[in-house]
Write a protein that holds these residues in place. Structure first.
Motif, short mmCIF file in Angstrom:
data_model
loop_
_atom_site.label_atom_id
_atom_site.label_comp_id
_atom_site.label_asym_id
_atom_site.label_seq_id
_atom_site.Cartn_x
_atom_site.Cartn_y
_atom_site.Cartn_z
N GLN A 1 7.43 26.68 -43.01
CA GLN A 1 7.40 26.24 -44.41
C GLN A 1 8.64 26.74 -45.14
O GLN A 1 9.20 27.76 -44.78
CB GLN A 1 6.18 26.85 -45.11
N ASN A 2 9.01 26.03 -46.20
CA ASN A 2 10.06 26.54 -47.09
C ASN A 2 9.57 27.84 -47.73
O ASN A 2 8.39 28.00 -47.98
CB ASN A 2 10.35 25.53 -48.20
N GLU A 3 10.51 28.72 -47.99
CA GLU A 3 10.12 30.00 -48.58
C GLU A 3 11.18 30.39 -49.61
O GLU A 3 12.36 30.15 -49.40
CB GLU A 3 10.10 31.03 -47.45
N VAL B 1 16.45 32.35 -54.07
CA VAL B 1 17.03 31.34 -53.18
C VAL B 1 15.94 30.73 -52.30
O VAL B 1 14.90 31.33 -52.10
CB VAL B 1 18.16 31.93 -52.29
N LEU B 2 16.23 29.54 -51.78
CA LEU B 2 15.27 28.84 -50.93
C LEU B 2 15.72 28.94 -49.48
O LEU B 2 16.87 28.64 -49.16
CB LEU B 2 15.23 27.37 -51.36
N ILE B 3 14.80 29.38 -48.61
CA ILE B 3 15.08 29.36 -47.17
C ILE B 3 14.39 28.14 -46.60
O ILE B 3 13.18 27.94 -46.81
CB ILE B 3 14.51 30.61 -46.45
N PHE B 4 15.11 27.32 -45.90
CA PHE B 4 14.50 26.12 -45.31
C PHE B 4 15.19 25.79 -44.00
O PHE B 4 16.20 26.40 -43.64
CB PHE B 4 14.58 24.94 -46.30
N THR B 5 14.62 24.81 -43.29
CA THR B 5 15.20 24.39 -42.02
C THR B 5 15.97 23.10 -42.23
O THR B 5 15.42 22.14 -42.78
CB THR B 5 14.09 24.17 -40.98
N ILE C 1 20.05 28.54 -46.34
CA ILE C 1 19.67 29.09 -47.63
C ILE C 1 20.35 28.28 -48.72
O ILE C 1 21.53 27.91 -48.61
CB ILE C 1 20.07 30.58 -47.73
N GLU C 2 19.57 27.97 -49.74
CA GLU C 2 20.09 27.16 -50.85
C GLU C 2 19.88 27.90 -52.15
O GLU C 2 18.76 28.29 -52.48
CB GLU C 2 19.33 25.83 -50.86
N GLU C 3 20.98 28.06 -52.87
CA GLU C 3 20.89 28.59 -54.23
C GLU C 3 20.76 27.39 -55.14
O GLU C 3 21.33 26.35 -54.83
CB GLU C 3 22.22 29.29 -54.58
C1 LIG Z 1 12.34 22.30 -48.22
O1 LIG Z 1 13.59 22.41 -48.86
C2 LIG Z 1 14.55 21.43 -48.50
C3 LIG Z 1 15.88 21.77 -49.15
O2 LIG Z 1 15.81 21.86 -50.53
C4 LIG Z 1 14.04 20.04 -48.89
O3 LIG Z 1 14.96 19.05 -48.48
C5 LIG Z 1 12.69 19.80 -48.22
O4 LIG Z 1 12.16 18.59 -48.63
C6 LIG Z 1 11.73 20.95 -48.54
N1 LIG Z 1 10.50 20.75 -47.77
C7 LIG Z 1 9.31 20.87 -48.28
C8 LIG Z 1 8.16 20.65 -47.37
O5 LIG Z 1 9.13 21.11 -49.46
#
Ligand SMILES: *[C@@H]1O[C@H](CO)[C@@H](O)[C@H](O)[C@H]1NC(C)=O
Ligand SMILES: *[C@@H]1O[C@H](CO)[C@@H](O)[C@H](O)[C@H]1NC(C)=O
Length: 237
Positions: free
Chosen positions: A126-128, A136-140, A165-167
């Protein structure tokens, strides 16, 4: 249930290719990669000189001093079994000290790869959000799905995803290039692989594109001692 899922990645010699990374002349390219997978960094200059600076902002080193790195005759650089500790800036310059190309690479630790199979109902990470001064957002960030490993019968396909990582309002960056010297331990910060079933017709003119590895999944019970021999392969658990 204490079943252990083992994923064996067999890379057959005939399918083995090194990943070629390229970047436009005089540009800086930032990329996440998996550690343990060989890469070649392109720099088309026969007198190329390569320097490496780690994310710890040490002085740049001439790469000829690093044992798993070799300069190829055309100027490109080959990294064999690169390690997460080799994350950093790879700078290629010509014999007059002018920039040819810069690669900022994040070798994400393949031993922490999070593997999920859609068909088994397993969910990717999951995004965190993480508080680091700003939040900041950690995502894949996923690569495209690779080709199905079979045609004309049920097969599987996979895709790789890297920790980014996204600011807010900024371009996302590979996690360890973003963090630099900052020491953050977070179990969300790892690369991922997702697998799903596929069934595609055979098209003899099309070459199958499956970089990295092909694999099989074995479901094993509760184990004490086992030995797995897997020549020319990597094993993920
Ligand atoms: C998680 O973050 C990314 C980057 O901002 C975004 O593209 C993606 O849709 C997000 N996924 C969820 C499940 O929220
Ligand atoms: C660099 O190489 C080019 C051709 O490969 C040559 O013409 C030039 O004189 C070289 N410069 C130096 C400083 O050696």
């Amino acid at each position: 249930m204490l079943a252990t899922l083992l994923l064996l990645s067999l890379s057959l010699p005939t399918l083995w290719t090194q990943i070629l990374i390229s970047c436009a002349y005089k540009s800086l390219c930032q990329q996440a990669l998996l550690s343990g997978n060989d890469v070649v960094l392109q720099c088309d200059h026969p007198k190329a000189l390569w320097y490496y600076s780690s994310i710890l902002e040490e002085e740049p080193l001439l790469v000829s001093s690093m044992p798993n790195i070799k300069k190829l005759p055309g100027g490109s650089l080959q990294l064999t079994n690169p390690q997460p500790s080799q994350t950093g800036l790879y700078h290629c310059q010509d014999n007059e000290s002018a920039l040819v190309v810069d690669y900022e690479l994040d070798f994400q630790d393949v031993t922490t790869l999070h593997i999920t199979h859609k068909g088994l109902g397993q969910k990717p990470l999951q995004n965190e959000t993480l508080k680091l001064g700003t939040s900041v957002l950690i995502f894949t960030q996923w690569e495209p799905w690779q080709d199905c490993n079979r045609c004309g019968k049920p097969g599987e396909r996979k895709r790789l995803g890297y920790c980014y990582i996204e600011e807010p309002l900024e371009k996302p960056m590979p996690c360890w290039l973003y963090l630099r010297v900052e020491k953050v331990k977070d179990s969300r910060m790892r690369p991922e692989m997702q697998v799903e079933a596929c069934l595609v017709p055979c098209d003899h003119f099309k070459e199958i594109n499956q970089p990295y590895f092909i694999f099989d999944i074995y479901q094993l019970g509760k184990l004490t001692n086992i030995w797995l021999t897997c020549p020319l392969a990597s094993i993920y658990r």
